[in-house]
Design a protein around this motif. Sequence first.
Motif, PDB file in Angstrom:
ATOM      1  N   GLY A   1      -1.706  -3.815   2.944  1.00 53.64           N
ATOM      2  CA  GLY A   1      -1.408  -2.590   3.670  1.00 53.64           C
ATOM      3  C   GLY A   1       0.031  -2.144   3.548  1.00 53.64           C
ATOM      4  N   ALA A   2       0.981  -3.089   3.671  1.00 56.74           N
ATOM      5  CA  ALA A   2       2.397  -2.721   3.613  1.00 56.74           C
ATOM      6  C   ALA A   2       2.749  -2.102   2.268  1.00 56.74           C
ATOM      7  N   ALA A   3       2.270  -2.686   1.179  1.00 53.97           N
ATOM      8  CA  ALA A   3       2.558  -2.142  -0.146  1.00 53.97           C
ATOM      9  C   ALA A   3       1.898  -0.784  -0.340  1.00 53.97           C
ATOM     10  N   PHE A   4       0.682  -0.607   0.208  1.00 53.59           N
ATOM     11  CA  PHE A   4      -0.027   0.654   0.069  1.00 53.59           C
ATOM     12  C   PHE A   4       0.710   1.789   0.773  1.00 53.59           C
ATOM     13  N   LEU A   5       1.332   1.492   1.915  1.00 56.93           N
ATOM     14  CA  LEU A   5       1.985   2.525   2.714  1.00 56.93           C
ATOM     15  C   LEU A   5       3.441   2.750   2.345  1.00 56.93           C
ATOM     16  N   ALA A   6       4.034   1.838   1.596  1.00 57.36           N
ATOM     17  CA  ALA A   6       5.485   1.809   1.442  1.00 57.36           C
ATOM     18  C   ALA A   6       6.088   3.119   0.956  1.00 57.36           C
TER      19      ALA A   6
END
Length: 335
Positions: free
Chosen positions: A115-120
């Motif tokens: 999730g963090a990488a997808f939203l970054a």
Amino acid sequence: MTTTSRVPGILYLRFCGTGDGPPDSAAYEGLLALLGALTPVVEAAPPDAALADVRGALRYFGRDVRGLAALIRVRALALHGTDCAIGAADNPMLARAAARRTAPGTTLVVPGGGGAAFLADRPAVELDGVGPATARTLCAYGLDSVGRIAAAPLGTLQRITGVRTGRELWERAHGIDRTTVAPGAAPRSVAAERSFPRDELDRERRRRALVSLAEELGARMRAEGQVCRGLAVSVRYAGRTGYATLTRSRTLPEPTAHSAALTALAYRIHDSFALQRARVRGIGLRAEGLTDRQRATHQLSFDPADERARRIEAVADRLRAKYGPRAVMPGRLAA
């Protein structure tokens, strides 16, 4: 959904009906029933979306999340003529974000724990819970993307936005969402529409149609002892490649069936389309989130004009019930 679950088994579906508009209320109910046949954990998000927890269905049907999404899409097209854009992730927030970034006919899956990488790379304002004011505050400190918010120390975010808000921002920027899919049927709605005999360019005539629609829906709800929580306006207009439909919805300040309040909100929604030169063929108005009037709260007003308008409305309703729906109408509709 707990933060320890990393199975991308939450789907967010955006339905697209004919003319690129949302499905009508009957089709929407059918689409919810279609999802309900696959999983009992379905949350309606009217007028054109739904959340579904399909982790149990994955095991039952022996498919991965892409395969189950494809099955849903085929059934939606075959049974209701409706396509959908589907986002899949391990929590509702990421599923919604994925659905916003994909087109009808496709599925975007956020890998478990990714999730963090997808939203970054997304702007700060796209993070759940970040409105324009909060985004401006964050940007003033250089936190203009979700990745930068995630990289900021928790204590810094809490000093900028407050203890609770800072904690929520930090978690969401890291792809953590503590909400769950809450099963529930779509809130009840009632709708009406007006079609013009030819493409209509006159803005005043379109506003008169909105007055007529608001009066009709208001009278129907008052007769049934109901109020609504929001309105949706649909405008069908002529484009370069044929007719298209735009729909927008807004929430009322308080649940109501007062025609004047419905008309005022319908005007604001209509003006937000900025269709001054559009050739409009039809306008629809839908009252959403119907509930019993006795269960709704009403803010007391000391405005004598508002109280007088409500008393006149009550008298007009009695006259319509006795002499017919056209016995009393606003002056601008009688002209």
